[in-house]
Design an enzyme around this catalytic site. Structure first.
Site, PDB file in Angstrom:
ATOM      1  CB  SER A  76      -0.013   2.558   2.959  1.00 36.90           C
ATOM      2  OG  SER A  76       0.594   1.676   3.715  1.00 36.90           O
TER       3      SER A  76
ATOM      4  CG  HIS B 144      -5.754  -5.100   5.549  1.00 36.04           C
ATOM      5  ND1 HIS B 144      -4.327  -5.858   5.633  1.00 36.04           N
ATOM      6  CD2 HIS B 144      -5.787  -3.739   5.827  1.00 36.04           C
ATOM      7  CE1 HIS B 144      -3.540  -4.691   6.069  1.00 36.04           C
ATOM      8  NE2 HIS B 144      -4.380  -3.779   6.253  1.00 36.04           N
TER       9      HIS B 144
ATOM     10  NE  ARG C 178       2.044   7.463   5.422  1.00 40.97           N
ATOM     11  CZ  ARG C 178       1.369   6.451   5.435  1.00 40.97           C
ATOM     12  NH1 ARG C 178       1.713   5.291   4.807  1.00 40.97           N
ATOM     13  NH2 ARG C 178       0.384   6.578   6.246  1.00 40.97           N
TER      14      ARG C 178
ATOM     15  CG  ASP D  32       3.433   0.610   2.029  1.00 45.37           C
ATOM     16  OD1 ASP D  32       2.652   1.836   2.310  1.00 45.37           O
ATOM     17  OD2 ASP D  32       3.662  -0.236   2.898  1.00 45.37           O
TER      18      ASP D  32
ATOM     19  CE  LYS E 111       0.919  -2.512   3.230  1.00 42.82           C
ATOM     20  NZ  LYS E 111       1.426  -1.726   4.510  1.00 42.82           N
TER      21      LYS E 111
HETATM   22  N1  URA Z   1      -1.233   0.170   7.842  1.00 41.01           N
HETATM   23  C1  URA Z   1      -0.604   0.251   6.592  1.00 41.01           C
HETATM   24  O1  URA Z   1      -0.187  -0.662   6.158  1.00 41.01           O
HETATM   25  N2  URA Z   1      -0.216   1.347   6.245  1.00 41.01           N
HETATM   26  C2  URA Z   1      -0.899   2.592   6.862  1.00 41.01           C
HETATM   27  O2  URA Z   1      -0.343   3.695   6.345  1.00 41.01           O
HETATM   28  C3  URA Z   1      -1.377   2.614   7.989  1.00 41.01           C
HETATM   29  C4  URA Z   1      -1.585   1.294   8.472  1.00 41.01           C
END
Ligand code: URA
Length: 433
Positions: free
Chosen positions: A183, A82, A168, A161, A187
């Site tokens: 966040s 990721h 946010r 999220d 995921k």
């Molecule tokens: N990518 C994400 O999935 N969440 C964040 O808060 C920042 C980057």
């Protein structure tokens, strides 16, 4: 329990309990807690931070807000990577098939681009008919057969999220370490992987501008991954310069295919090799050196390309794009950006390059905006290259030529030319495990 007391507790710099964090996430997802209280709590977290334990509890609450997937039907070790988001970052398109071609399974759920950063799902959708929304059994079937399948995150994956990120985004609370870490990991942990390799970007094109901040974020995310029982490693990689030469979805697909054909740009290739090597190594394939050799061989021999081709076909896409780039979306117009002075291309503002591509239609300002897959930028010159005044430093691609003026202005204001040759820092700046 009252959300007012939770906000006050965090505002005063105290540590929240697991029960309080669960209460907040559950209440917010159900709609019992309004946006104004959730934004007050995000702002309190932004200023007061969270301990690793609180951040882990928040991550698990986010993960548990939706479906937690079971990949036990996949035969073999499952590894994922990721990226925290960058410009021209098409590494997943190369790394995932490379690792899969070497026997480690990649069941990958990826995101879409937002703001100046791109997303893997958008890049794949640039391939005609490529399907990123597959039923779970078909997804698992492709992983077992081809070794890799990349889909979009389902609506039911970590819904907390989705809601929190949108909040946010409009309340200036995106760039908070515990909020970013929870966040991303919320995921990632909703997918059922054994190994997670994080590519934490650092520099002008990423969320984290300093190496120290990126390292702290990496340490938090690796800590969360380990507490959740996953083998997790993070590489801190440079995003002061865009990766490779292409920015924009179809343009990046072409660059990824060229890389899988053994014709990759040096910087992009180096990051791909490092990430793929980590994924293989953590999966227990072999020692580090041997894993690196295997990765290089898969890229040179065409083995990784063959797996990418099989993945495109399995996901309904037109795999002929590999031999024939004219089958990919192509912009009607191009525009050359010329150097305004002679000298070396100095440090660039990579976020500015991402915003220039976005203004051409390659990205989206808001979740749900449409994008133009063919739009983007090819960089002819990059940091450290000498240019003479009037040389073409980049070519802009768009379907509407009236977009070029603004995009060129953004691009040039993000580009500095100086007499001194700039020092380039290493691409892989650190490793956190
Ligand atoms: N990518 C994400 O999935 N969440 C964040 O808060 C920042 C980057």
């Amino acid at each position: 329990m009252r959300v007012y007391d939770i906000i006050k507790k965090k505002r005063d710099g105290n540590t929240l309990s697991k029960e309080e964090i669960d209460f907040f996430i559950n209440g917010y997802v159900k709609g019992d807690i309004p946006d104004y209280q959730a934004s007050a709590l995000c702002m309190a977290i932004y200023f007061k931070g969270m301990t690793l334990e609180e951040t882990t509890d928040l991550t698990l609450a986010i993960r548990n807000s939706g479906e937690v997937l079971d990949f036990s039907a996949v035969n073999g070790i499952r590894a994922d990577k990721h990226s925290t988001g960058g410009v021209g970052d098409k590494t997943s398109l190369v790394v995932a098939p490379t690792v899969a071609s070497l026997g480690v399974k990649v069941a990958k759920m990826s995101g879409r681009g937002l703001g100046h950063t791109g997303g893997t799902v958008d890049k794949l959708e640039a391939i005609p008919n490529f399907n990123v929304q597959l039923p779970k059994d078909e997804f698992i079937g492709i992983v077992n057969e081809v070794g890799v399948c990349i889909v979009g995150q389902s609506a039911d994956l970590a819904p907390a999220d989705k809601k929190l990120y949108a909040l946010r985004d409009v309340t200036a609370t995106v760039d908070s370490m515990p909020l970013i870490a929870s966040s991303i990991m919320g995921k990632k942990l909703a997918a059922d992987d054994d190994v997670i390799v994080l590519d934490v970007k650092t520099g002008s094109g990423s969320f984290m501008k300093s190496v120290q901040d990126s390292k702290t974020l990496a340490e938090i995310m690796v800590g969360i991954g380990k507490r959740a029982g996953k083998k997790t490693v993070a590489l801190i990689t440079d995003m002061d310069i865009p990766l490779g030469r292409a920015i924009g979805n179809a343009l990046e697909v072409k660059e990824a295919i060229d890389t899988l054909k053994g014709k990759g740009e040096k910087d992009f290739l180096e990051v791909c090799i490092a990430l793929a090597t980590e994924m293989l190594y953590l999966s227990g394939k072999d020692d580090k050196n041997r894993c690196e050799m295997l990765v290089k061989d898969a890229l040179i021999s065409g083995k990784a390309l063959k797996t990418f081709k099989a993945m495109i076909s399995a996901q309904g896409g037109n795999a002929e794009v590999i031999e024939d780039f004219s089958l990919l979306p192509t912009a009607k117009y191009t525009h050359s950006v010329k150097a305004t002075a002679s000298g070396y291309i100095d440090k660039v503002n990579t976020e500015g390059y991402g915003l220039s591509a976005l203004s051409l239609g390659a990205g989206r300002n808001r979740v749900g905006d449409n994008i133009d897959y063919s739009a983007g930028i090819i960089l002819n010159k990059k940091t450290g290259d000498w240019v003479n005044k009037g040389d073409v430093i980049a070519v802009l691609h768009a379907n509407n030529s009236s977009l070029f003026k603004n995009a060129e202005e953004i691009f040039l204001s993000a580009t500095q030319i100086s007499e001194q040759k700039p020092m380039l820092r290493p691409l892989i700046l650190d490793r956190v495990e």
